[in-house]
Design a protein around this motif. Structure first.
Motif, PDB file in Angstrom:
ATOM      1  N   ASP A  97       0.857  -1.194  -0.138  1.00 32.54           N
ATOM      2  CA  ASP A  97      -0.100  -0.183   0.257  1.00 32.54           C
ATOM      3  C   ASP A  97       0.852   1.174  -0.113  1.00 32.54           C
ATOM      4  N   SER A 129      -7.505  -4.837  -4.161  1.00 37.31           N
ATOM      5  CA  SER A 129      -8.087  -5.334  -2.900  1.00 37.31           C
ATOM      6  C   SER A 129      -7.731  -6.901  -2.741  1.00 37.31           C
ATOM      7  N   ASN A 130      -7.057  -7.288  -1.868  1.00 38.07           N
ATOM      8  CA  ASN A 130      -6.774  -8.895  -1.748  1.00 38.07           C
ATOM      9  C   ASN A 130      -7.830  -9.744  -1.665  1.00 38.07           C
ATOM     10  N   TYR A 174     -18.946  -9.251   2.363  1.00 43.94           N
ATOM     11  CA  TYR A 174     -17.640  -8.510   2.488  1.00 43.94           C
ATOM     12  C   TYR A 174     -16.837  -8.897   3.413  1.00 43.94           C
ATOM     13  N   PHE A 219      -6.497   5.220  -3.288  1.00 41.95           N
ATOM     14  CA  PHE A 219      -7.022   3.717  -3.600  1.00 41.95           C
ATOM     15  C   PHE A 219      -7.326   3.518  -4.913  1.00 41.95           C
ATOM     16  N   LEU A 249     -13.857   0.482  -0.536  1.00 44.35           N
ATOM     17  CA  LEU A 249     -12.673   1.253   0.228  1.00 44.35           C
ATOM     18  C   LEU A 249     -13.295   2.753   0.047  1.00 44.35           C
ATOM     19  N   SER A 284     -15.904  -5.767  -2.705  1.00 43.89           N
ATOM     20  CA  SER A 284     -14.501  -5.274  -2.246  1.00 43.89           C
ATOM     21  C   SER A 284     -14.890  -3.697  -2.012  1.00 43.89           C
ATOM     22  N   GLY A 301     -12.990  -8.550   5.247  1.00 43.37           N
ATOM     23  CA  GLY A 301     -11.791  -7.567   5.382  1.00 43.37           C
ATOM     24  C   GLY A 301     -11.981  -6.687   6.540  1.00 43.37           C
ATOM     25  N   ILE A 343     -14.460   0.118  -5.603  1.00 40.10           N
ATOM     26  CA  ILE A 343     -13.000   0.866  -5.831  1.00 40.10           C
ATOM     27  C   ILE A 343     -12.987   1.036  -6.908  1.00 40.10           C
ATOM     28  N   SER A 349      -8.505  -1.432  -9.705  1.00 43.54           N
ATOM     29  CA  SER A 349      -9.282  -2.543  -9.065  1.00 43.54           C
ATOM     30  C   SER A 349     -10.620  -2.694  -9.993  1.00 43.54           C
ATOM     31  N   THR A 408     -10.588  -9.657  -3.447  1.00 37.15           N
ATOM     32  CA  THR A 408     -11.056  -9.678  -4.672  1.00 37.15           C
ATOM     33  C   THR A 408     -10.318 -10.998  -5.360  1.00 37.15           C
ATOM     34  N   ASN A 441     -11.888   1.539   5.069  1.00 38.25           N
ATOM     35  CA  ASN A 441     -12.720   0.865   4.183  1.00 38.25           C
ATOM     36  C   ASN A 441     -14.019   1.641   4.090  1.00 38.25           C
TER      37      ASN A 441
END
Length: 414
Positions: A141, A324-325, A236, A319, A313, A311, A238, A341, A345, A327, A244
Motif C-alpha cells: 500500500d 483489494s486482496n 464483504y 485507493f 474502500l 470489495s 476484510g 473501488i 481494481s 478480490t 474501508n
C-alpha cells in the motif's frame, strides 16, 4: 536459500486477513528453502493480544522444519487511536530489530520486508547493514499517501518524516516489489525510482484451498446451519477501519430492507466495527450481519455460501492505485464482484469480466447493482467463471511464489 522475512502482520493459523505470505512461504519451504519470519503479536484488527503472547516480548513458533516465526512485542495501544497505532508500529520496529540481531541464528541470503507499516523498512535497513545482506522492499500500500488521504495522518512533522524515510528506504533497497501496475507508475513518475529496480508480483488467488473446498462444500447445508436458507447473500471480507468506510454498506442495507431475501454479510474486525453495529441497530436493520473474523479456510466457506462478493474502500485517489486482496479470494471461489473501488481494481474486474463497478460511497448505486444480480442469476455464474479463469491464468499463488523466488535468487547472485 535462507530468507529473513519482516512482516508485522504475518497471520496466525487461526486469524483471518491478508494471507499472502503465509501461502508464499509454504511454497518456498516446500521447495527446500528456509524462512525465518519476524512478525508482531497484534493482528491489525485485534483489540488485544492473544493470551499466549501476554506478558512476553518474544515467542518462537515453528510451523515446520524450514519455517520459523519469531513473534515480537507490539504495544497493545495499536488499535486505540492514531497515536496508539503509531506507537504500535514503532514498538515492532524496535522489537523486530532486537530479534533480528539476537534471536536469529546463522547467515541469511536475503532480507524481504513488506510494508505497510513503512517503519519496518528502518529495521530492514539496519539489519541489512549489520548483517551485510541485501534487502528487497515490498509495497502493499502506498504509505504515507493512503494515511494522508483518509485523514488518519494529519501531523505535518510526521508526514515530512515519513516521506523522508520512504526516500531512504527505497534508495537502499536492492529491489522494490509493487502489488499493482499503478504503484509502479507512481514510483517512476513521482518518486524518481529507476524502473529496472521495480518488479511486479501482485496479490493472488489461493486455488489450492478453493479448488479442494469446492469439490465437497455443501452450500445449502451451510446456509441452513447459519439460519440463512433462502437468502441472497452479498459478502464483504476484510478490515472495518476508517479506510474501508463501511458505513456505505449500512446505508445500502437500509435501502434494501424491504427485500427480505437479500442479506449483507460483513466479516472482519477493526476500529469502526462497533460504530457500524450501533448504526445498524439504530436503523433497526436485520438484513446486515457483522460477523467476527474467521480463519482463511473458514472464510472460503462463507464466500462459497454467498452469491456475490464485494470489495470496498473510501473514495480517495490513493485507493485508485490498489488491488483489494479479497478480490482474488472471490475470484478463486467463482463469485462475481461488486467493486466499490475505482482505478486499477475497477479495471481488473472489468478486464476479467468478473463483476461490475459500484461508485464508492454511493449507497443508491450499490443497492441498484445488488438488485441487478438478484434479478440476473445467470450473470452470477457467467462472471464467476470468467473471474476464476482470468485469475487462474494471471494470479495463481503458486506461480507467483516461484517467480518471487527467482527474483530473490537473481539479486543474490548480483
Amino acid at each position: 536459500m535462507r530468507i529473513l522475512l519482516l512482516h508485522q502482520f504475518f497471520l496466525d493459523a487461526s486469524e483471518g486477513g491478508g494471507s499472502r505470505f503465509n501461502e508464499m512461504t509454504k511454497v518456498w519451504t516446500d521447495k527446500g528453502h528456509e524462512v525465518v519470519v519476524l512478525s508482531g503479536m497484534m493482528h491489525y484488527t485485534a483489540g488485544a493480544k492473544a493470551d499466549k503472547y501476554k506478558g512476553k516480548y518474544f515467542v518462537n513458533e515453528r510451523l515446520n522444519e524450514r519455517l520459523e516465526i519469531i513473534r515480537c512485542h507490539v504495544s497493545e495501544s495499536y488499535n486505540s487511536n492514531f497515536l496508539g497505532r503509531l506507537w504500535g508500529y514503532f514498538s515492532f520496529m524496535f522489537s523486530a530489530l532486537y530479534a533480528g540481531l539476537f534471536k536469529t541464528n546463522g547467515k541469511f541470503d536475503i532480507i524481504l520486508v513488506t510494508s505497510p507499516p513503512l517503519f519496518v523498512g528502518i529495521t530492514a535497513m539496519i539489519l541489512s547493514l549489520l548483517k551485510r545482506v541485501p534487502y528487497l522492499f515490498e509495497i502493499r500500500d502506498l504509505w504515507p499517501e493512503s494515511a494522508i488521504d483518509t485523514g488518519i495522518l494529519t501531523n505535518g512533522f510526521i508526514i515530512k518524516l515519513s516521506f523522508w524515510l520512504e526516500r531512504i528506504i527505497y534508495k537502499r533497497a536492492l529491489l522494490i516489489n509493487v502489488l499493482t501496475p499503478a504503484f509502479r507508475q507512481t514510483l517512476i513518475e513521482k518518486k524518481n525510482i529507476n524502473p529496472e529496480k521495480i518488479i511486479f508480483i501482485p496479490n493472488a488467488s489461493d486455488f489450492g484451498l478453493s479448488d479442494d473446498l469446492m469439490k465437497t462444500f455443501d452450500k445449502e447445508k451451510f446456509k441452513t446451519e447459519k439460519g440463512w436458507q433462502g437468502k441472497f447473500i452479498i459478502t464483504y471480507v476484510g478490515a472495518h477501519g476508517v479506510a474501508n468506510h463501511l458505513i456505505q454498506l449500512v446505508e445500502t442495507a437500509e435501502l434494501l430492507k424491504e427485500n427480505r431475501d437479500i442479506l449483507l454479510l460483513s466479516i472482519g474486525a477493526g476500529m469502526q466495527k462497533e460504530m457500524l453495529m450501533d448504526e445498524a441497530k439504530k436503523r433497526n436493520l436485520t438484513n446486515i450481519i457483522f460477523h467476527p473474523p474467521v480463519s482463511k479456510s473458514e472464510v472460503f466457506q462463507y464466500i462459497l455460501a454467498s452469491d456475490v462478493g464485494t470489495s470496498i474502500l473510501k473514495k480517495v485517489d490513493t485507493f485508485k492505485t490498489i488491488y483489494s486482496n479479497k478480490t482474488f479470494d472471490y475470484m478463486a471461489c467463482k463469485k462475481p464482484i461488486l467493486m466499490a473501488i475505482d482505478g486499477v481494481s475497477r479495471e481488473l474486474v472489468e478486464t476479467a469480466k468478473a463483476g461490475i463497478y459500484v461508485e464508492p460511497e454511493n449507497p443508491k448505486d450499490f443497492a441498484e447493482k445488488i438488485l441487478y444480480y438478484y434479478n440476473s442469476r445467470n450473470k452470477i455464474t457467467e462472471q464467476g467463471e470468467s473471474g476464476y479463469n482470468f485469475a487462474k491464468l494471471n494470479f495463481d499463488r503458486t506461480n507467483l511464489a516461484i517467480k518471487y523466488l527467482a527474483e530473490m535468487e537473481r539479486i543474490i547472485k548480483k
